[in-house]
Design an enzyme around this catalytic site. Structure first.
Site, short mmCIF file in Angstrom:
data_model
loop_
_atom_site.label_atom_id
_atom_site.label_comp_id
_atom_site.label_asym_id
_atom_site.label_seq_id
_atom_site.Cartn_x
_atom_site.Cartn_y
_atom_site.Cartn_z
N ARG A 129 5.93 -2.47 1.97
CA ARG A 129 6.29 -1.76 3.20
C ARG A 129 7.79 -1.82 3.47
O ARG A 129 8.41 -0.83 3.79
CB ARG A 129 5.57 -2.38 4.40
CG ARG A 129 4.15 -1.96 4.50
CD ARG A 129 3.41 -2.80 5.48
NE ARG A 129 3.22 -4.14 4.94
CZ ARG A 129 2.38 -5.02 5.41
NH1 ARG A 129 1.63 -4.72 6.45
NH2 ARG A 129 2.25 -6.21 4.86
N LYS B 174 -6.32 -17.03 5.89
CA LYS B 174 -6.46 -16.40 7.21
C LYS B 174 -7.95 -16.30 7.56
O LYS B 174 -8.77 -16.03 6.69
CB LYS B 174 -5.91 -14.98 7.20
CG LYS B 174 -4.50 -14.84 6.71
CD LYS B 174 -4.16 -13.36 6.57
CE LYS B 174 -3.10 -13.12 5.53
NZ LYS B 174 -2.99 -11.72 5.12
N HIS C 180 -3.15 1.27 3.94
CA HIS C 180 -3.96 0.91 2.77
C HIS C 180 -4.53 2.18 2.12
O HIS C 180 -4.52 2.32 0.90
CB HIS C 180 -5.15 0.03 3.15
CG HIS C 180 -4.80 -1.33 3.70
ND1 HIS C 180 -5.35 -1.85 4.83
CD2 HIS C 180 -3.96 -2.29 3.23
CE1 HIS C 180 -4.89 -3.06 5.05
NE2 HIS C 180 -4.03 -3.36 4.10
N SER D 68 -2.54 -4.77 9.47
CA SER D 68 -3.86 -5.02 10.08
C SER D 68 -3.72 -5.95 11.27
O SER D 68 -4.39 -5.76 12.29
CB SER D 68 -4.80 -5.65 9.06
OG SER D 68 -5.02 -4.78 7.98
P1 ADP Z 1 -2.97 -9.48 2.19
O1 ADP Z 1 -3.73 -10.39 3.09
O2 ADP Z 1 -3.08 -9.78 0.74
O3 ADP Z 1 -1.55 -9.19 2.64
P2 ADP Z 1 -3.59 -6.88 3.16
O4 ADP Z 1 -4.92 -6.27 3.30
O5 ADP Z 1 -2.83 -7.10 4.39
O6 ADP Z 1 -3.80 -8.16 2.29
O7 ADP Z 1 -2.72 -5.97 2.19
C1 ADP Z 1 -3.17 -5.62 0.92
C2 ADP Z 1 -2.09 -4.84 0.26
O8 ADP Z 1 -1.82 -3.67 1.00
C3 ADP Z 1 -0.74 -5.54 0.13
O9 ADP Z 1 -0.14 -5.16 -1.08
C4 ADP Z 1 0.05 -5.00 1.28
O10 ADP Z 1 1.44 -5.02 1.02
C5 ADP Z 1 -0.46 -3.58 1.31
N1 ADP Z 1 -0.31 -3.00 2.64
C6 ADP Z 1 -0.60 -3.54 3.82
N2 ADP Z 1 -0.30 -2.70 4.83
C7 ADP Z 1 0.21 -1.58 4.25
C8 ADP Z 1 0.75 -0.36 4.74
N3 ADP Z 1 0.87 -0.12 6.05
N4 ADP Z 1 1.16 0.55 3.85
C9 ADP Z 1 1.06 0.29 2.53
N5 ADP Z 1 0.63 -0.85 2.00
C10 ADP Z 1 0.19 -1.78 2.83
#
Ligand code: ADP
Length: 169
Positions: free
Chosen positions: A90, A41, A17, A128
């Site tokens: 990703r 979630k 992120h 996450s």
């Molecule tokens: P959501 O619950 O909407 O998937 P996340 O917090 O998991 O929310 O992800 C928010 C954004 O960050 C999404 O666009 C996701 O693809 C991106 N994201 C999650 N993990 C990574 C990562 N390791 N590298 C880059 N982008 C990521």
């Protein structure tokens, strides 16, 4: 001034992120990180805890703001004056889901564009949910998440992050 919004759960923020945040902050004048509080979630961290972690890791980025939101992401983007939503991609497995969301959002409000930043290769495997699982067993997670999230995860799981691989035999 061009404002972008980066929505997500950030439960907790990972180095992946953070990579997207740093790069988006260079692309736009103003970046709002939208912390979703009403998704299906059940988060490990409260909205306040997620916001605090994000605030700590972005404290040196003067054009980044953290806000919580519930309801439709496009409505929140509209409220903060963002014309762009940033998402991270990703792997191909993210693509189907992200495409559907982006196309739906565009139908809901065609004044807001979604742009995708492809993840740095070193972060492509990070999520996450995996980090939470690994952290729950007390493993060292310092390679995956910023220091504040390392501490918060160990506090939540009441462990120190010291690997203790016991031999079964
Ligand atoms: P959501 O619950 O909407 O998937 P996340 O917090 O998991 O929310 O992800 C928010 C954004 O960050 C999404 O666009 C996701 O693809 C991106 N994201 C999650 N993990 C990574 C990562 N390791 N590298 C880059 N982008 C990521």
């Amino acid at each position: 001034m061009r404002t972008a919004m980066y929505p997500g759960s950030f439960d907790p923020v990972t180095n992946g992120h953070l990579d997207i945040i740093n790069r988006s902050a260079r692309l736009f004048d103003d970046l709002v990180i939208g912390v979703l509080t009403n998704n299906s979630k059940t988060p490990l961290f409260s909205a306040k805890e997620r916001v605090n972690m994000l605030a700590e890791v972005t404290k040196d980025l003067s054009n980044v703001r953290i806000m919580t939101f519930e309801g439709l992401t496009v409505d929140f983007a509209c409220r903060v004056g963002a014309s762009v939503m940033v998402r991270g991609l990703r792997a191909i497995t993210d693509f189907d889901y992200e495409l559907q969301i982006a196309q739906t959002n565009h139908k809901l409000n065609d004044g807001i564009e979604t742009i995708f930043l492809t993840t740095g290769l070193e972060f492509a495997y990070l999520s996450s949910s995996t980090i939470k699982e690994v952290a729950s067993y007390g493993a060292d997670i310092s390679k995956f998440v910023p220091k504040i999230a390392v501490d918060e995860l160990h506090r939540k799981y009441n462990n120190k992050g010291e690997c203790n691989h016991e031999q079964p035999y």
